[in-house]
Each structure stands twice: as C-alpha cells, then as structure tokens.
Design a protein around this motif. Structure first.
Motif, PDB file in Angstrom:
ATOM      1  N   ARG A 239       2.133  48.297  27.955  1.00  0.00           N
ATOM      2  CA  ARG A 239       3.167  47.920  27.270  1.00  0.00           C
ATOM      3  C   ARG A 239       3.942  49.240  27.287  1.00  0.00           C
ATOM      4  O   ARG A 239       5.189  49.036  27.679  1.00  0.00           O
ATOM      5  CB  ARG A 239       3.062  47.996  25.262  1.00  0.00           C
ATOM      6  CG  ARG A 239       4.356  47.523  24.410  1.00  0.00           C
ATOM      7  CD  ARG A 239       3.723  48.530  23.378  1.00  0.00           C
ATOM      8  NE  ARG A 239       4.306  49.796  23.720  1.00  0.00           N
ATOM      9  CZ  ARG A 239       4.702  50.919  23.529  1.00  0.00           C
ATOM     10  NH1 ARG A 239       6.202  50.389  23.498  1.00  0.00           N
ATOM     11  NH2 ARG A 239       4.834  51.948  23.637  1.00  0.00           N
ATOM     12  N   TYR A 240       3.787  50.816  27.410  1.00  0.00           N
ATOM     13  CA  TYR A 240       4.867  51.216  27.473  1.00  0.00           C
ATOM     14  C   TYR A 240       5.317  51.399  29.204  1.00  0.00           C
ATOM     15  O   TYR A 240       6.033  51.867  29.719  1.00  0.00           O
ATOM     16  CB  TYR A 240       3.677  53.197  27.022  1.00  0.00           C
ATOM     17  CG  TYR A 240       4.506  54.112  27.322  1.00  0.00           C
ATOM     18  CD1 TYR A 240       5.010  54.525  26.437  1.00  0.00           C
ATOM     19  CD2 TYR A 240       4.243  54.897  28.353  1.00  0.00           C
ATOM     20  CE1 TYR A 240       5.712  56.138  26.844  1.00  0.00           C
ATOM     21  CE2 TYR A 240       4.731  56.381  28.818  1.00  0.00           C
ATOM     22  CZ  TYR A 240       5.681  57.327  27.624  1.00  0.00           C
ATOM     23  OH  TYR A 240       6.264  57.650  27.422  1.00  0.00           O
ATOM     24  N   LEU A 241       4.303  51.409  29.952  1.00  0.00           N
ATOM     25  CA  LEU A 241       4.536  51.537  31.275  1.00  0.00           C
ATOM     26  C   LEU A 241       4.163  49.818  32.295  1.00  0.00           C
ATOM     27  O   LEU A 241       3.570  50.087  32.846  1.00  0.00           O
ATOM     28  CB  LEU A 241       4.009  53.232  32.218  1.00  0.00           C
ATOM     29  CG  LEU A 241       4.110  53.213  33.603  1.00  0.00           C
ATOM     30  CD1 LEU A 241       5.898  52.807  34.219  1.00  0.00           C
ATOM     31  CD2 LEU A 241       3.910  54.146  34.394  1.00  0.00           C
TER      32      LEU A 241
ATOM     33  N   GLY B 276       1.209  41.957  21.031  1.00  0.00           N
ATOM     34  CA  GLY B 276       2.556  41.073  21.272  1.00  0.00           C
ATOM     35  C   GLY B 276       2.678  42.103  22.532  1.00  0.00           C
ATOM     36  O   GLY B 276       4.553  41.763  22.386  1.00  0.00           O
ATOM     37  N   HIS B 277       2.245  43.032  23.681  1.00  0.00           N
ATOM     38  CA  HIS B 277       3.019  43.523  24.396  1.00  0.00           C
ATOM     39  C   HIS B 277       3.003  42.313  25.488  1.00  0.00           C
ATOM     40  O   HIS B 277       2.903  41.013  25.458  1.00  0.00           O
ATOM     41  CB  HIS B 277       2.403  44.730  25.305  1.00  0.00           C
ATOM     42  CG  HIS B 277       1.489  44.355  25.937  1.00  0.00           C
ATOM     43  ND1 HIS B 277       1.350  44.099  27.018  1.00  0.00           N
ATOM     44  CD2 HIS B 277       0.713  44.655  25.199  1.00  0.00           C
ATOM     45  CE1 HIS B 277       0.097  43.660  27.323  1.00  0.00           C
ATOM     46  NE2 HIS B 277      -0.451  44.567  26.174  1.00  0.00           N
ATOM     47  N   VAL B 278       4.491  41.880  25.886  1.00  0.00           N
ATOM     48  CA  VAL B 278       4.582  41.424  27.553  1.00  0.00           C
ATOM     49  C   VAL B 278       3.884  41.784  28.478  1.00  0.00           C
ATOM     50  O   VAL B 278       4.807  41.786  30.096  1.00  0.00           O
ATOM     51  CB  VAL B 278       5.737  40.379  27.248  1.00  0.00           C
ATOM     52  CG1 VAL B 278       5.863  39.472  26.498  1.00  0.00           C
ATOM     53  CG2 VAL B 278       6.615  41.696  27.945  1.00  0.00           C
ATOM     54  N   GLY B 279       3.408  42.494  28.659  1.00  0.00           N
ATOM     55  CA  GLY B 279       2.942  43.497  29.829  1.00  0.00           C
ATOM     56  C   GLY B 279       2.435  42.823  31.124  1.00  0.00           C
ATOM     57  O   GLY B 279       2.268  42.656  32.464  1.00  0.00           O
ATOM     58  N   PHE B 280       2.073  41.794  30.584  1.00  0.00           N
ATOM     59  CA  PHE B 280       1.093  40.123  31.704  1.00  0.00           C
ATOM     60  C   PHE B 280       1.607  39.219  31.291  1.00  0.00           C
ATOM     61  O   PHE B 280       1.223  38.596  32.478  1.00  0.00           O
ATOM     62  CB  PHE B 280      -0.280  40.326  31.084  1.00  0.00           C
ATOM     63  CG  PHE B 280      -1.111  41.422  31.346  1.00  0.00           C
ATOM     64  CD1 PHE B 280      -1.560  42.216  32.864  1.00  0.00           C
ATOM     65  CD2 PHE B 280      -1.833  42.063  29.967  1.00  0.00           C
ATOM     66  CE1 PHE B 280      -2.311  43.161  32.518  1.00  0.00           C
ATOM     67  CE2 PHE B 280      -2.600  43.121  30.757  1.00  0.00           C
ATOM     68  CZ  PHE B 280      -3.023  43.799  31.832  1.00  0.00           C
TER      69      PHE B 280
ATOM     70  N   PRO C 230       8.636  45.210  36.422  1.00  0.00           N
ATOM     71  CA  PRO C 230       9.206  45.155  35.281  1.00  0.00           C
ATOM     72  C   PRO C 230      10.143  44.071  34.473  1.00  0.00           C
ATOM     73  O   PRO C 230      11.232  44.472  34.200  1.00  0.00           O
ATOM     74  CB  PRO C 230      10.027  46.977  34.989  1.00  0.00           C
ATOM     75  CG  PRO C 230       9.631  46.641  37.111  1.00  0.00           C
ATOM     76  CD  PRO C 230       8.627  46.591  37.012  1.00  0.00           C
ATOM     77  N   THR C 231      10.318  43.217  35.702  1.00  0.00           N
ATOM     78  CA  THR C 231      11.213  42.027  35.750  1.00  0.00           C
ATOM     79  C   THR C 231      11.145  41.471  36.560  1.00  0.00           C
ATOM     80  O   THR C 231      10.075  40.962  37.227  1.00  0.00           O
ATOM     81  CB  THR C 231      12.403  42.771  36.564  1.00  0.00           C
ATOM     82  OG1 THR C 231      12.514  42.826  37.653  1.00  0.00           O
ATOM     83  CG2 THR C 231      13.800  43.651  35.897  1.00  0.00           C
TER      84      THR C 231
ATOM     85  N   ALA D 262      11.689  46.041  29.447  1.00  0.00           N
ATOM     86  CA  ALA D 262      12.569  46.854  27.904  1.00  0.00           C
ATOM     87  C   ALA D 262      11.922  45.431  26.474  1.00  0.00           C
ATOM     88  O   ALA D 262      12.615  46.462  25.827  1.00  0.00           O
ATOM     89  CB  ALA D 262      13.926  45.979  28.091  1.00  0.00           C
ATOM     90  N   ALA D 263      11.697  44.231  26.727  1.00  0.00           N
ATOM     91  CA  ALA D 263      11.343  43.594  25.962  1.00  0.00           C
ATOM     92  C   ALA D 263       9.779  44.306  25.530  1.00  0.00           C
ATOM     93  O   ALA D 263       9.390  45.169  24.205  1.00  0.00           O
ATOM     94  CB  ALA D 263      10.616  42.182  26.363  1.00  0.00           C
TER      95      ALA D 263
END
Length: 121
Positions: free
Chosen positions: A2-4, A59-63, A8-9, A37-38
């Motif tokens: 989530r943090y990094l 809840g993160h969308v890192g994957f 990124p897009t 950003a999300a």
C-alpha cells in the motif's frame, strides 16, 4: 504494497458506458488508474502517508482488484512472509551498504523498484 505501490498506474479501456463518481466514462475510452493515489486515499486509510507495518493490510489495491488482480500476488505474499524473514535469520548482520536515500530507484519503469541494492553482512 500500500505504502509503495509497485505498479503505480494501470491503463484500461472501458468496455461499456459507466458512471464513476458522477462522470460518464464512454465505452472505448482509455482510463488511467492511479493505484498509488488510491493506496494513499485519506478517505480509506488513516494516516495514508505513514508507513505503519502493523496496519491492517485489507483494502489496498497494490495487487490490482477484481479480474485484473496480479497473478503473482500469492508468490509475493509468500516472499514477504517467509523468504524475507528467512533471509534475515540466515544473515542476521545483513544491512544496507550505504544510506537508504542513496539507493537508485527505477522511477521510469513499468514496475517500480530499485536498480541495485548494495548490502553487507
């Protein structure tokens, strides 16, 4: 993750007309998703710009999300839970060979990361 956010897009094409937050996205339109950003959305995360290793990872969308989730996400999770602690246990003196701010980053690549990671033990 989530943090990094590593990717990124993301770029997608709308398959049908859809309304998002009061805006019409027409079928065939290109949509750029800013997962970085999300993952820092203050409406979703408390202290979104703070690295908190004890934070609930839900809840993160890192994957990614939905049908476009990363196929390698389970391998990445195993690496984070098993391989990294095993590496630290095997090499307890493992440290960065210099200041963290000096580590060169791959900022213009599709997948964010480091170009080299000099270490010593």
């Amino acid at each position: 993750m989530r943090y990094l956010t590593v990717v990124p897009t993301l770029v997608r094409v709308a398959l049908e007309d859809v309304e998002l937050d009061g805006h019409l996205v027409k079928s065939g339109s290109t949509v750029v998703l800013a997962s970085s950003a999300a993952n820092r959305d203050p409406a979703k995360f408390t202290g979104p710009n703070t690295l908190d290793l004890h934070r609930n990872p839900v809840g993160h969308v890192g994957f990614g999300h939905g049908p476009h989730q990363c196929l390698g996400q389970q391998l990445a999770r195993v690496e984070m839970r098993v391989a990294f602690p095993a590496l630290a246990a095997r090499f307890p003196g493992l440290r960065l060979a210099g200041p963290a701010d000096d580590i060169p980053l791959r900022e213009r690549a599709t997948v964010y990361g480091v170009t080299t990671l000099p270490v010593t033990w």
